[in-house]
Design a protein around this motif. Structure first.
Motif, mmCIF file in Angstrom:
data_model
loop_
_atom_site.group_PDB
_atom_site.id
_atom_site.type_symbol
_atom_site.label_atom_id
_atom_site.label_comp_id
_atom_site.label_asym_id
_atom_site.label_seq_id
_atom_site.Cartn_x
_atom_site.Cartn_y
_atom_site.Cartn_z
ATOM 1 N N GLN A 41 44.284 77.496 72.206
ATOM 2 C CA GLN A 41 43.425 76.335 72.466
ATOM 3 C C GLN A 41 44.260 75.070 72.600
ATOM 4 O O GLN A 41 44.092 74.299 73.544
ATOM 5 C CB GLN A 41 42.407 76.154 71.334
ATOM 6 N N LYS A 42 45.173 74.880 71.656
ATOM 7 C CA LYS A 42 46.015 73.674 71.678
ATOM 8 C C LYS A 42 46.841 73.604 72.963
ATOM 9 O O LYS A 42 46.951 72.555 73.589
ATOM 10 C CB LYS A 42 46.967 73.666 70.476
ATOM 11 N N THR A 43 47.434 74.732 73.337
ATOM 12 C CA THR A 43 48.272 74.774 74.544
ATOM 13 C C THR A 43 47.454 74.425 75.777
ATOM 14 O O THR A 43 47.892 73.673 76.650
ATOM 15 C CB THR A 43 48.884 76.187 74.705
ATOM 16 N N ARG A 44 46.249 74.979 75.822
ATOM 17 C CA ARG A 44 45.379 74.742 76.981
ATOM 18 C C ARG A 44 44.981 73.265 77.072
ATOM 19 O O ARG A 44 44.992 72.675 78.153
ATOM 20 C CB ARG A 44 44.141 75.631 76.836
ATOM 21 N N ILE A 45 44.653 72.659 75.944
ATOM 22 C CA ILE A 45 44.241 71.250 75.941
ATOM 23 C C ILE A 45 45.423 70.358 76.333
ATOM 24 O O ILE A 45 45.293 69.435 77.136
ATOM 25 C CB ILE A 45 43.678 70.837 74.566
ATOM 26 N N ARG A 46 46.595 70.672 75.746
ATOM 27 C CA ARG A 46 47.773 69.871 76.067
ATOM 28 C C ARG A 46 48.092 69.934 77.559
ATOM 29 O O ARG A 46 48.414 68.927 78.185
ATOM 30 C CB ARG A 46 48.975 70.365 75.261
ATOM 31 N N GLU A 47 47.982 71.107 78.119
ATOM 32 C CA GLU A 47 48.261 71.286 79.541
ATOM 33 C C GLU A 47 47.272 70.467 80.382
ATOM 34 O O GLU A 47 47.647 69.801 81.355
ATOM 35 C CB GLU A 47 48.198 72.774 79.917
ATOM 36 N N PHE A 48 46.010 70.493 79.988
ATOM 37 C CA PHE A 48 45.005 69.673 80.679
ATOM 38 C C PHE A 48 45.400 68.194 80.606
ATOM 39 O O PHE A 48 45.417 67.491 81.618
ATOM 40 C CB PHE A 48 43.622 69.876 80.048
ATOM 41 N N LEU A 49 45.712 67.716 79.393
ATOM 42 C CA LEU A 49 45.983 66.281 79.204
ATOM 43 C C LEU A 49 47.257 65.838 79.909
ATOM 44 O O LEU A 49 47.376 64.701 80.359
ATOM 45 C CB LEU A 49 46.047 65.937 77.708
ATOM 46 N N PHE A 69 39.214 68.873 65.476
ATOM 47 C CA PHE A 69 40.595 69.233 65.158
ATOM 48 C C PHE A 69 41.110 68.321 64.039
ATOM 49 O O PHE A 69 40.695 67.170 63.940
ATOM 50 C CB PHE A 69 41.499 69.068 66.389
ATOM 51 N N SER A 70 42.012 68.817 63.231
ATOM 52 C CA SER A 70 42.593 67.998 62.159
ATOM 53 C C SER A 70 43.433 66.885 62.775
ATOM 54 O O SER A 70 43.813 66.956 63.950
ATOM 55 C CB SER A 70 43.481 68.866 61.274
ATOM 56 N N GLU A 71 43.734 65.884 61.965
ATOM 57 C CA GLU A 71 44.525 64.766 62.466
ATOM 58 C C GLU A 71 45.884 65.256 62.971
ATOM 59 O O GLU A 71 46.357 64.818 64.023
ATOM 60 C CB GLU A 71 44.702 63.731 61.348
ATOM 61 N N ASP A 72 46.485 66.170 62.224
ATOM 62 C CA ASP A 72 47.785 66.710 62.637
ATOM 63 C C ASP A 72 47.681 67.426 63.976
ATOM 64 O O ASP A 72 48.528 67.255 64.856
ATOM 65 C CB ASP A 72 48.324 67.679 61.581
ATOM 66 N N ALA A 73 46.648 68.234 64.110
ATOM 67 C CA ALA A 73 46.476 68.978 65.363
ATOM 68 C C ALA A 73 46.225 68.005 66.513
ATOM 69 O O ALA A 73 46.753 68.186 67.616
ATOM 70 C CB ALA A 73 45.314 69.956 65.237
ATOM 71 N N ARG A 74 45.431 66.965 66.261
ATOM 72 C CA ARG A 74 45.164 65.977 67.319
ATOM 73 C C ARG A 74 46.453 65.307 67.765
ATOM 74 O O ARG A 74 46.677 65.094 68.956
ATOM 75 C CB ARG A 74 44.164 64.916 66.822
ATOM 76 N N LYS A 75 47.313 64.956 66.813
ATOM 77 C CA LYS A 75 48.583 64.313 67.146
ATOM 78 C C LYS A 75 49.451 65.256 67.967
ATOM 79 O O LYS A 75 50.081 64.875 68.938
ATOM 80 C CB LYS A 75 49.337 63.950 65.858
ATOM 81 N N GLU A 76 49.459 66.505 67.525
ATOM 82 C CA GLU A 76 50.260 67.517 68.202
ATOM 83 C C GLU A 76 49.779 67.697 69.642
ATOM 84 O O GLU A 76 50.562 67.898 70.559
ATOM 85 C CB GLU A 76 50.091 68.824 67.427
ATOM 86 N N ILE A 77 48.469 67.622 69.831
ATOM 87 C CA ILE A 77 47.890 67.869 71.152
ATOM 88 C C ILE A 77 48.064 66.666 72.076
ATOM 89 O O ILE A 77 48.489 66.806 73.217
ATOM 90 C CB ILE A 77 46.382 68.211 71.027
#
Ligand SMILES: [Zn+2]
Length: 297
Positions: A41-49, A69-77
């Motif tokens: 999920q994270k990879t897919r969102i990052r690729e979109f953004l 998503f957690s704050e950490d995950a949001r930052k990562e994404i």
């Protein structure tokens, strides 16, 4: 601003803002998202953004889902400068919140925008598309509570009585407004309440269903919405409603290349190319309360 076919396209130099994006959703249907691992999920969102940023979108207002998503995950994404930055949405309030607990949490939470779902959407039968999905009491109580806490309220409504409630309560933006009437357009303009029509996605759903993994009913409903907006969007333009750019996309990398559908639809429904561009630039900044000098990120 026009490509070789004479169509309106975004200029890469413009710092654009999408006011209605679902960057936390990787698929249209939640069950499709649930089948993906957290990492996927994270990879897919990052690729979109990443792709979206390349098309000139520096910032997007989350229309719901990203704050899960957690704050950490949001930052990562989305913390990378190559990605579109996200303003997370503090809540998706609606009929699942009869006792107002979600509204209270959103009022106390860290995010500046909160969304209320006041009607169904493209999943609803067209004859029920403007039926209120919350009570009048819930709606006004929530808006009041959120405003008292300094939050801004965006309301998902396809029209009908809940659009009147938006005007009466003085919400901060109306999302979709598909079946908005002439009178409602006049009042939105008078009260300076912005409208984010998200008109491009209904056309995409109707005309390019291969982009979406959805059944025929959705396509039929989207067609009806696109037809209704042939009336309501020009009414909003004539009345002088402040229009904001919103795609209603979710984080499917293939959709990142389709944001011009919103621009092209706004032009088709009566905006000049310059005015259509403004919905993603000056108007969007105004709706978010960013000063013109302040950088969007
Ligand atoms: Zn949406």
């Amino acid at each position: 601003m026009n490509n070789e076919n004479g169509e309106a396209v975004f200029e890469d130099s413009q710092a654009m803002i999408d006011l209605h994006l679902h960057p936390g959703w990787t698929d249209f249907l939640p069950e499709d998202q649930a089948r993906r691992t957290a990492e996927e999920q994270k990879t897919r969102i990052r690729e979109f953004l990443r792709r979206y940023r390349k098309h000139g979108f520096v910032l997007a207002r989350d229309a719901g889902g990203f704050a899960d998503f957690s704050e950490d995950a949001r930052k990562e994404i989305s913390g990378h400068p190559d990605c579109t930055a996200i303003l997370p949405n503090g809540g998706m309030l609606g009929n699942a919140d009869p006792d107002g607990r979600l509204a209270a949490a959103a009022a106390a939470g860290p995010f500046s925008w909160v969304k209320i779902f006041a009607t169904g959407g493209v999943g609803a039968e067209p004859e029920h598309a403007v039926d209120p999905s919350v009570t009048r009491e819930y709606f006004f109580r929530s808006v009041q509570k959120l405003h008292a806490a300094g939050k801004k309220v965006m309301v998902h409504t396809w029209g009908g009585v809940t659009l009147d409630w938006c005007i009466e309560a003085g919400v901060d933006s109306v999302e979709h407004g598909v079946y908005m009437t002439h009178d409602q357009a006049q009042k939105l303009a008078e009260r300076q309440i912005p409208l984010i029509p998200t008109c491009g996605i209904y056309r995409l759903l109707a005309e390019r269903p291969e982009l979406f993994a959805l059944g025929a009913a959705f396509r039929e409903h989207a067609k009806r919405a696109a037809e209704a907006q042939r009336f309501s969007v020009p009414e909003a333009i004539r009345a002088g409603v402040l229009l904001g750019f919103g795609t209603d996309f979710y984080a499917d990398p293939a959709l990142a290349d389709e944001a011009n559908a919103e621009l092209a639809t706004l032009v088709d429904l009566g905006l000049s190319r310059e005015a259509a561009m403004q919905t993603a630039v000056e108007n969007a900044r105004k709706i978010l309360g960013l000063s013109s000098e302040e950088k969007a990120r």
